[in-house]
Design a protein around this motif. Sequence first.
Motif, PDB file in Angstrom:
ATOM      1  N   ASP A  55     -20.087  -8.934  12.792  1.00  0.00           N
ATOM      2  CA  ASP A  55     -19.716 -10.269  12.336  1.00  0.00           C
ATOM      3  C   ASP A  55     -20.946 -11.174  12.246  1.00  0.00           C
ATOM      4  O   ASP A  55     -21.866 -11.065  13.066  1.00  0.00           O
ATOM      5  CB  ASP A  55     -18.706 -10.894  13.293  1.00  0.00           C
ATOM      6  CG  ASP A  55     -17.375 -10.149  13.285  1.00  0.00           C
ATOM      7  OD1 ASP A  55     -17.182  -9.313  12.381  1.00  0.00           O
ATOM      8  OD2 ASP A  55     -16.547 -10.407  14.170  1.00  0.00           O
TER       9      ASP A  55
ATOM     10  N   ALA B  31     -15.805 -12.878  17.878  1.00  0.00           N
ATOM     11  CA  ALA B  31     -16.359 -11.760  17.102  1.00  0.00           C
ATOM     12  C   ALA B  31     -15.763 -10.437  17.577  1.00  0.00           C
ATOM     13  O   ALA B  31     -15.284 -10.310  18.714  1.00  0.00           O
ATOM     14  CB  ALA B  31     -17.879 -11.734  17.225  1.00  0.00           C
ATOM     15  N   ASP B  32     -15.819  -9.452  16.713  1.00  0.00           N
ATOM     16  CA  ASP B  32     -15.311  -8.110  17.028  1.00  0.00           C
ATOM     17  C   ASP B  32     -16.412  -7.314  17.725  1.00  0.00           C
ATOM     18  O   ASP B  32     -17.208  -6.635  17.083  1.00  0.00           O
ATOM     19  CB  ASP B  32     -14.868  -7.416  15.738  1.00  0.00           C
ATOM     20  CG  ASP B  32     -14.360  -6.006  15.998  1.00  0.00           C
ATOM     21  OD1 ASP B  32     -13.958  -5.721  17.145  1.00  0.00           O
ATOM     22  OD2 ASP B  32     -14.380  -5.188  15.060  1.00  0.00           O
TER      23      ASP B  32
ATOM     24  N   THR C 114     -21.761  -6.169  17.287  1.00  0.00           N
ATOM     25  CA  THR C 114     -20.787  -6.698  16.344  1.00  0.00           C
ATOM     26  C   THR C 114     -21.421  -6.797  14.969  1.00  0.00           C
ATOM     27  O   THR C 114     -22.620  -7.069  14.836  1.00  0.00           O
ATOM     28  CB  THR C 114     -20.278  -8.087  16.778  1.00  0.00           C
ATOM     29  OG1 THR C 114     -19.311  -8.543  15.828  1.00  0.00           O
ATOM     30  CG2 THR C 114     -21.407  -9.113  16.840  1.00  0.00           C
TER      31      THR C 114
END
Length: 472
Positions: A351, A358-359, A349
Amino acid sequence: MDWFAASDSAWLGRLVFQRGLAALYVVAFVGAALQFRALIGERGMLPVPRFLERVPWRRAPTLFRLRFSDRFFAGCAWGGAAVAAALLAGVDGLLPLWGAMALWLVPWALYLSIVNVGQAWYGFGWESLLLEVGFLAVFLGNDEVAPPVLVLFLLRWVLFRLEFGAGLIKLRGDVCWRRLTCLYFHHETQPMPGPLSWFFHRLPGPLHRVEAAANHVTQLVVPFLLFAPQPVASGAAALMIVTQFWLILSGNFAWLNWLTMVLAASVLALPPSLSPRIPSGLSGPPLWYEGVVLALACGVAVLSVRPVRNLLSRRQSMNRSYDSLHLVNTYGAFGTVGRVRQEIVVEGTADPDPGPEADWRAYEFKGKPGDPRRLPRQFAPYHLRLDWMMWFAALSPAYARSWFEPFVERLLAGDRDTLRLLRRCPFSDAPPRYVRARVFRYRYTTRAERRASGAWWERTYVREFLPPTRLR
């Protein structure tokens, strides 16, 4: 005593074996050249220089004791592929006998040097098999002499140990082989399924039991027939070839099945009308050559003592080399069969907060299962080393202790060589801030699930393998 064969079938057996072996050498060297930088290169996960510092010469003889650099390793790997390609084209037939033997010795020495520094990435049984068979190929000669019967016998001895050892380890290792039920699970839980593995898994249960029973016959009974007169030996070899082709269709096992077929082809005796003509006007083999072949046979007999003891032992080892040159080894496969498939899914991620919101995006590997909707691909005889080790890591973190953390570090750094080992990196602009790894249980979808979702796999989260991690 006549140790050299004058029959058409012996000449054909040598020809098929040598060309097939040369082709597999090409595959092995190309695979080494394309994958080594991230695995064992100077900045790899398990760097060769660090390995050579702690391992004595006797345990790992290799050309890289003289010098190691990524450029030198690449030269050895691509050079080995070039020599193997020349052998595949039949260049050894244009050389005198001693020159042909020296040429066959080159790929063996180069690949031995690679295997002996390959560490965890080269700990597979087919590495030792290629080296053992490749060493015997040095002594098969060329068109100047008839094929040595002793060397052809030694090739059958390798094939016998390969098949019989695999059969014994199954009976001793897992009760499902004795109950003929292992193939209820094997096609789903094998290290790297192929494009047809889903269909093999969905075969009826009684057919799986027939498969298992046929496997026992092929590996525990048929190998003894290799030493029978023709055409019985040819029939045994043909049955082995059919079995190996079935295994090739059902999964990816690098060049193990292909090399087994090449070995079995050396046993086949075809009708005279289909066999190549024996060169006319040949004189007898040189005395020095007869002496070398006899010495080889005696040496293999002595080195076979420990593998034979292993075959007879209740604590049989599955794949093991008893000398650092891998001259005579013991083999086996699938002494145990997993009932459940677990896969490690590696995600990153960008992020700043690596929490559940989170992505997280998954890295996709070339061969091992990842995206449930992706059909597994056929890669064998090419060996995807990272994918195979990821399968072992899912079985136990102990298999990943030496290399998984360096692997994650290279993902966080966006290492180009490491990313080349993957099918897809979800971070094209910049490396992720965090990487994590999670274990999922994978199972093949049913026919109804497949029609409804289009997915080949159904997966369920099991546990965390590596918590969110970033570079220090």
